[in-house]
Scaffold this motif. Structure first.
Motif, short mmCIF file in Angstrom:
data_model
loop_
_atom_site.label_atom_id
_atom_site.label_comp_id
_atom_site.label_asym_id
_atom_site.label_seq_id
_atom_site.Cartn_x
_atom_site.Cartn_y
_atom_site.Cartn_z
N ASP A 35 0.97 -0.86 0.07
CA ASP A 35 0.05 -0.48 0.12
C ASP A 35 0.59 1.19 0.04
OD1 ASP A 35 -2.04 -1.93 0.79
OD2 ASP A 35 -2.82 -1.21 2.46
N GLY A 36 0.80 2.34 -0.51
CA GLY A 36 1.29 3.72 -0.57
C GLY A 36 1.43 4.80 -1.62
N LYS A 37 2.18 5.55 -2.12
CA LYS A 37 1.61 6.77 -2.81
C LYS A 37 2.83 5.62 -3.74
CE LYS A 37 1.84 11.49 -3.62
NZ LYS A 37 1.94 12.60 -2.91
N VAL A 38 2.27 5.96 -5.34
CA VAL A 38 2.84 5.78 -6.41
C VAL A 38 4.02 7.08 -6.64
CG1 VAL A 38 3.55 5.09 -8.65
CG2 VAL A 38 1.52 4.48 -7.52
N VAL A 39 5.34 7.77 -6.13
CA VAL A 39 6.54 8.31 -6.17
C VAL A 39 7.23 8.75 -7.76
CG1 VAL A 39 5.79 8.95 -4.14
CG2 VAL A 39 7.86 7.43 -4.77
N VAL A 40 7.31 7.58 -8.06
CA VAL A 40 8.19 7.13 -9.73
C VAL A 40 6.90 6.81 -10.55
CG1 VAL A 40 10.14 6.69 -9.99
CG2 VAL A 40 10.04 7.70 -7.24
N ASP B 173 10.01 -0.72 -4.40
CA ASP B 173 10.85 -0.26 -6.35
C ASP B 173 10.55 -0.93 -6.96
OD1 ASP B 173 11.38 2.73 -5.20
OD2 ASP B 173 13.38 2.23 -5.74
N ILE B 174 10.06 -1.35 -8.35
CA ILE B 174 9.51 -2.34 -8.76
C ILE B 174 10.08 -1.89 -10.07
CG2 ILE B 174 8.11 -3.96 -9.89
CD1 ILE B 174 6.19 -2.84 -7.62
N TYR B 175 11.16 -3.05 -10.92
CA TYR B 175 11.46 -2.69 -12.08
C TYR B 175 11.28 -3.82 -13.12
CZ TYR B 175 15.02 -0.16 -9.28
OH TYR B 175 15.77 0.88 -8.64
N PHE B 176 10.39 -3.53 -14.60
CA PHE B 176 9.55 -3.32 -15.79
C PHE B 176 10.99 -3.51 -16.46
CE2 PHE B 176 6.27 -2.51 -12.41
CZ PHE B 176 5.84 -3.41 -12.73
N PRO B 177 10.73 -4.85 -17.69
CA PRO B 177 11.39 -4.89 -19.07
C PRO B 177 10.98 -3.06 -19.97
CG PRO B 177 10.72 -6.97 -18.80
CD PRO B 177 9.55 -5.82 -17.61
N LEU B 178 11.31 -2.73 -20.69
CA LEU B 178 11.03 -1.51 -21.47
C LEU B 178 9.95 -2.43 -22.55
CD1 LEU B 178 14.49 0.15 -22.42
CD2 LEU B 178 12.66 0.85 -20.34
N GLY B 179 9.04 -1.45 -22.37
CA GLY B 179 7.65 -1.89 -23.35
C GLY B 179 6.98 -2.31 -22.61
N THR B 180 6.71 -2.59 -20.73
CA THR B 180 5.98 -3.02 -20.70
C THR B 180 4.88 -1.79 -20.44
OG1 THR B 180 6.81 -4.09 -19.27
CG2 THR B 180 5.02 -3.85 -18.17
N THR B 181 3.24 -2.34 -20.11
CA THR B 181 2.77 -1.11 -20.31
C THR B 181 1.94 -0.95 -18.53
OG1 THR B 181 1.42 -2.03 -22.46
CG2 THR B 181 0.02 -0.49 -20.09
N ILE B 182 2.26 0.55 -18.42
CA ILE B 182 2.16 0.61 -16.77
C ILE B 182 0.92 1.51 -16.31
CG2 ILE B 182 2.91 2.33 -14.80
CD1 ILE B 182 4.95 -0.47 -15.88
N ASN B 183 -0.50 0.85 -15.53
CA ASN B 183 -0.95 0.95 -15.36
C ASN B 183 -1.46 2.17 -14.32
OD1 ASN B 183 -1.10 -1.53 -17.08
ND2 ASN B 183 -3.55 -1.32 -16.81
N VAL B 184 -1.27 3.00 -13.67
CA VAL B 184 -0.94 3.64 -12.45
C VAL B 184 -0.13 5.22 -12.78
CG1 VAL B 184 -0.73 2.29 -11.14
CG2 VAL B 184 1.69 2.91 -11.50
N LYS B 185 -0.64 5.94 -11.75
CA LYS B 185 0.24 7.05 -12.77
C LYS B 185 0.68 7.99 -11.80
CE LYS B 185 -4.02 8.48 -15.87
NZ LYS B 185 -5.12 8.96 -16.27
N LEU B 186 1.51 8.89 -11.61
CA LEU B 186 1.97 9.27 -10.51
C LEU B 186 0.68 10.18 -9.35
CD1 LEU B 186 5.25 12.04 -12.16
CD2 LEU B 186 5.28 9.68 -10.56
N ASN B 187 1.36 10.02 -8.04
CA ASN B 187 0.75 10.60 -7.12
C ASN B 187 -0.74 9.43 -6.84
OD1 ASN B 187 2.84 12.45 -6.56
ND2 ASN B 187 1.69 13.72 -8.62
N ARG C 25 -4.49 -5.09 -4.97
CA ARG C 25 -5.53 -4.68 -5.44
C ARG C 25 -5.18 -3.55 -7.10
NH1 ARG C 25 -7.89 -7.89 -3.61
NH2 ARG C 25 -9.00 -7.96 -1.03
N THR C 26 -4.19 -2.82 -6.25
CA THR C 26 -3.82 -2.51 -7.94
C THR C 26 -2.35 -3.33 -8.86
OG1 THR C 26 -3.82 0.19 -6.50
CG2 THR C 26 -2.94 0.29 -8.66
N ILE C 27 -3.47 -2.76 -10.17
CA ILE C 27 -2.40 -3.77 -11.55
C ILE C 27 -1.04 -2.31 -11.63
CG2 ILE C 27 -2.53 -4.08 -13.77
CD1 ILE C 27 -5.71 -5.46 -13.19
N ILE C 28 -0.38 -2.79 -11.23
CA ILE C 28 1.02 -2.14 -11.56
C ILE C 28 1.30 -2.02 -13.25
CG2 ILE C 28 3.16 -1.08 -11.00
CD1 ILE C 28 1.35 -0.84 -8.94
#
Length: 216
Positions: free
Chosen positions: A71-76, A189-203, A210-213
């Motif tokens: 749980d938390g806030k997306v900061v990066v 911190d989570i690290y994904f391969p380039l090209g991965t579809t990121i489903n969250v936004k800053l803040n 629950r939240t799909i990253i």
């Protein structure tokens, strides 16, 4: 429901609260000071209890999604060079946990643990840019059949003095299961391969399990 890592602290805190509550009328004669002290003791106990809460969040395992491990806030959300394991560019997503967040770390995906290493370090505030490489931390890499290798780091903050990591190299882990715990304020911190579809936004507020990253 409370996390097992908090059992000792919860027991000590509860016993201390009961003892001080019983002694306070003997030690403090002023009515208003007495009530203030008792309320402060109760609030302190509630803070300890809520910190170690472990909500039951069942999810259907899905290898095509990466769920929030905490749980938390997306900061990066940015493309970075990862120097420890991949030694190439990755997409980094960081979630900051305040002391009031649930601090259970859960496996964001299923697969085999390829790498698990503890690093001693500093205790910079968790949102500091150098926290990922200079703070006390653990680095874990899980090989998922769809995404390939996904890395996450548990990073201690200014108050966190102990990181619990259950992942061991060679283990098969299941998305959503407990992966560890970080005590008193931290970041993952989570690290994904380039090209991965990121489903969250800053803040954005992320909720573990629950939240799909990210998705494939």
């Amino acid at each position: 429901m409370f996390h097992k890592e908090g059992a000792k602290i919860i027991l000590i805190s509860t016993l201390t609260f009961v003892i001080l509550l019983l002694l306070s009328p003997v030690l403090i004669s002023n009515f208003w000071i007495l009530k203030t002290v008792q309320i402060l003791l109760l609030l302190l106990l509630i803070t300890v209890l809520q910190f170690f809460r472990n909500p039951n969040r069942h999810l259907e395992v899905d290898d095509y999604t990466i769920v929030a491990p905490v749980d938390g806030k997306v900061v990066v959300i940015e493309e970075v060079f990862e120097p420890e394991y991949f030694k190439d560019k990755r997409i980094q997503v960081s979630i900051f946990m305040s002391p009031i967040n649930v601090h259970v770390t859960r496996y964001a995906t299923s697969g085999k643990v390829k790498y698990s290493k503890y690093h001693p370090g500093k205790y910079l505030v968790a949102w500091h840019p150098k926290a990922s490489t200079e703070n006390e931390r653990t680095t874990i890499v899980i090989e998922n059949r769809i995404f390939g290798e996904i890395m996450y780091r548990q990073i201690a903050g200014a108050l966190a003095k102990r990181i619990i990591n259950y992942a061991e190299e060679g283990m098969q882990v299941r998305q959503g299961d407990d992966a560890g715990f970080i005590k008193f304020g931290s970041r993952v911190d989570i690290y994904f391969p380039l090209g991965t579809t990121i489903n969250v936004k800053l803040n954005q507020t992320a909720i573990g399990n629950r939240t799909i990253i990210a998705t494939k």
